[in-house]
Design an enzyme around this catalytic site. Structure first.
Site, mmCIF file in Angstrom:
data_model
loop_
_atom_site.group_PDB
_atom_site.id
_atom_site.type_symbol
_atom_site.label_atom_id
_atom_site.label_comp_id
_atom_site.label_asym_id
_atom_site.label_seq_id
_atom_site.Cartn_x
_atom_site.Cartn_y
_atom_site.Cartn_z
ATOM 1 N N ASP B 51 -5.918 -0.556 0.304
ATOM 2 C CA ASP B 51 -6.765 -1.434 -0.509
ATOM 3 C C ASP B 51 -7.303 -2.615 0.276
ATOM 4 O OD1 ASP B 51 -6.790 -0.118 -2.948
ATOM 5 O OD2 ASP B 51 -4.829 -0.919 -3.512
ATOM 6 N N TYR B 109 5.795 2.048 4.950
ATOM 7 C CA TYR B 109 5.087 0.807 4.662
ATOM 8 C C TYR B 109 6.027 -0.375 4.907
ATOM 9 C CZ TYR B 109 1.217 3.106 2.144
ATOM 10 O OH TYR B 109 0.112 3.857 1.799
#
Lengths: 244, 244
Positions: B51, B109
């Site tokens: 994003d 992540y």
């Protein structure tokens, strides 16, 4: 009462430490924030200027006030007024004759070099990217010439005023390996204007083979700024600590 | 021939990985650079989107070309065309049936939290600053509830389509202490849209005492995104590695 500030800043977006006409300076932003919180005019005196784009982990400054405050509360108030790229790290009461500039016994500067040909998106504003072939051993050997007490006039952007003392002592110039490259750690009793960037610039010329190590003594003797080549860019330089 | 790219980027100035109308995307910039160098139209397929504002140390993508090239030369050409906050780290030949998205066996992540009340000017774009009192032990305890195979629909910004499988396996969720705070290392076989930021957001609520650890099982059972609170901000998140 006199207080010492310890200040960290990302210099990317500023014209430098010192108050300038028509450009935001770090000194003016902190001085304004202090005046807002303490509600009286005051002067904030730094340990020395840093140029546009130069960063600091441990810049220092002093100011006087008769207002009583809890240091950690004032720090919080200042940090809430200041932009996020300027942070007050500490506020300490000091003796009335303490002076951020004249009481300093030494300074530590770090200069970060990225030697990996793949530059790092996350440190690009905080190091100088070296392109092309580079001999780190030559840089290390060249650095040895700068340690000790020397007349650094060839490495200073100062007007040649005979009365000005341009002798300084570099206690250490360590080359520390780190992810993607090295940092040059300079510790000295004081540094002339642009001296760290000028020395680093010459060491970059030596590492790249544009200047030979044997030329360094001649450059010292020349007493001519122009013989020492180009200053290394501002973005790799950090004022790391001011010693008292 | 099919090639895999490994890509690092600072997401601060981009609308995200994926091609968007009227906003620069990282995917489109790299695809354009490839087309410029290789001189033919091609599609660059990423491992998945990131994003706006999310960073990557190890995003991956694939493309096809019949042009012969030396990978390190193509890498140099691409990096000279791309902005400095997007870097091609590596280019590797892969099998014809390799797919950046579908061949992936897992992803890692990292989410960076700055817990020190004095924020750091040099990492402010790469972590989330936590203000106020915070109980790191509660965060660590809460993190344990997410390890293993679960239906993560309460932590996914997906429309509730009954046919879509929202079960995922988090192999590890390690809380690693680092300067100024901690990073959360998530490793799993795959992650639903905004899942890492939604889990981190809930763990921030738990550390701050806004949500109790005992409520976590109820949030899983609710199967309702709204029960899990607010997603943690994009800037603390890094796509660290895509595993194959």
């Amino acid at each position: 009462m006199r207080y010492k500030l310890i200040i960290s800043y990302d210099g990317t977006n500023y014209s430098g430490w010192q108050v300038q006409k028509n450009a935001p300076s770090i000194q003016s932003l902190i001085q304004n924030a202090l005046q807002t919180v303490l509600r009286h005019p005051l002067n904030l005196t730094g340990s020395g200027r840093t140029d546009a784009g130069v960063h600091a982990k441990g810049q220092t400054a002093h100011f006087d006030t008769d207002i009583h405050f809890e240091p950690y509360r004032l720090r919080g108030s200042l940090n809430s007024l200041l932009p996020a790229d300027i942070r007050i790290v500490d506020i300490l009461p000091v003796a009335a004759d303490f002076h951020a500039r004249y009481s300093a016994s030494g300074k530590v500067y770090h200069y970060h070099l990225h030697l990996d040909p793949i530059s790092d998106p996350f440190t690009k504003l905080y190091c100088h990217q070296v392109f092309g072939s580079f001999d780190l051993e030559k840089l290390k050997k060249g650095a040895g010439y700068f340690i000790g007490t020397h007349d650094f006039i060839s490495f200073a952007n100062v007007k040649d005023e005979p009365q000005k003392d341009t002798t300084r002592t570099i206690k250490r110039l360590d080359i520390i390996e780190q992810k993607g490259g090295v940092r040059l750690e300079f510790e000295g009793n004081g540094f002339l204007y642009k001296m760290v960037r000028n020395i680093t610039g010459l060491l970059l010329d030596i590492g790249a083979g544009r200047v030979q190590i044997e030329e360094i003594p001649q450059i010292f003797e020349a007493r001519d700024r122009r013989k020492a080549g180009t200053a290394a860019p501002a973005q790799g330089l950090f004022l790391y600590e001011v010693k008292y």
